[in-house]
Motif scaffolding. Structure first.
Motif, PDB file in Angstrom:
ATOM      1  N   PHE A  19       0.837  -1.192   0.000  1.00 53.11           N
ATOM      2  CA  PHE A  19       0.000   0.000   0.000  1.00 53.11           C
ATOM      3  C   PHE A  19       0.880   1.254   0.000  1.00 53.11           C
ATOM      4  N   VAL A  24      -3.498   1.884  -1.995  1.00 49.85           N
ATOM      5  CA  VAL A  24      -4.469   0.832  -1.697  1.00 49.85           C
ATOM      6  C   VAL A  24      -5.171   0.360  -2.964  1.00 49.85           C
ATOM      7  N   VAL A  54      -7.841  -3.303   4.900  1.00 49.98           N
ATOM      8  CA  VAL A  54      -7.481  -1.926   5.246  1.00 49.98           C
ATOM      9  C   VAL A  54      -8.032  -1.570   6.625  1.00 49.98           C
ATOM     10  N   GLU A 104      -4.322   7.927   1.811  1.00 52.53           N
ATOM     11  CA  GLU A 104      -5.453   7.123   1.335  1.00 52.53           C
ATOM     12  C   GLU A 104      -6.802   7.720   1.709  1.00 52.53           C
TER      13      GLU A 104
END
Length: 178
Positions: A19, A24, A54, A104
């Motif tokens: 990631f 991601v 996640v 993210e």
């Protein structure tokens, strides 16, 4: 809460690395499985989706954040400086996770975590400014809290004690407290 298995921890570690390298959304579960030398079904045994994976990575941060807030809310009296120092310490100790979250934001929106962070800031503003802060008070609290959090990431190479003092002093100044 049950302790994650070694395989789960290995999957999370590999996912964190990938990631960080690719993001991601650009990382497939197959890539994570390949990195570990396991099959994709084996990975699915532990995590049914990328979102679940996640969430498992950020959940300890969420749990720790809730614990911090509950501890502050349980106090009979709020010491604003002590709260800000604790807030700084919380974020400084979790700089890597915070960087992951900042990189993210789209994923965090999908997981509903942005709303959680906004709610945390509202709860902290209430503690710092009283139950129903005015717009001006709430704004100062957001500037103070956001600035504190940003300092833990922006100045990661600074001496921690010096950074803590400078950041907390600046947050107190934003709030108009000594």
């Amino acid at each position: 809460m049950a302790k994650p298995s070694d395989t789960k921890q290995r999957i999370q570690a590999a996912a964190r690395e990938l990631f960080a390298q690719k993001g991601v959304q650009a990382t497939s579960l197959q890539e994570i499985a390949d990195r570990l030398g396991i099959t994709k079904p084996a990975l699915y045994y532990h995590f049914s989706s990328r979102e679940e994976l996640v969430r498992s990575i950020v959940q300890p941060l969420i749990d720790d954040g809730e614990a911090f807030l509950h501890e502050q809310e349980a106090r009979r009296e709020v010491d604003a400086r002590a709260l800000l120092e604790g807030y700084f310490d919380f974020h400084y100790a979790r700089r890597q996770e915070i960087m992951f979250l900042l990189a993210e934001l789209n994923t965090l929106v999908k997981l509903g975590l942005i709303d959680l962070v906004v709610a945390w800031r509202e709860r902290l503003a209430s503690l710092l400014c009283g139950g129903e802060p005015t717009l001006a008070q709430a704004t100062r609290a957001v500037v103070a809290l956001g600035g504190l959090q940003d300092c833990t990431v922006q100045f990661a190479d600074a001496d921690p004690a010096e950074l803590r003092k400078a950041a907390v002093d600046a947050a107190c100044a934003a709030l108009g407290i000594a």
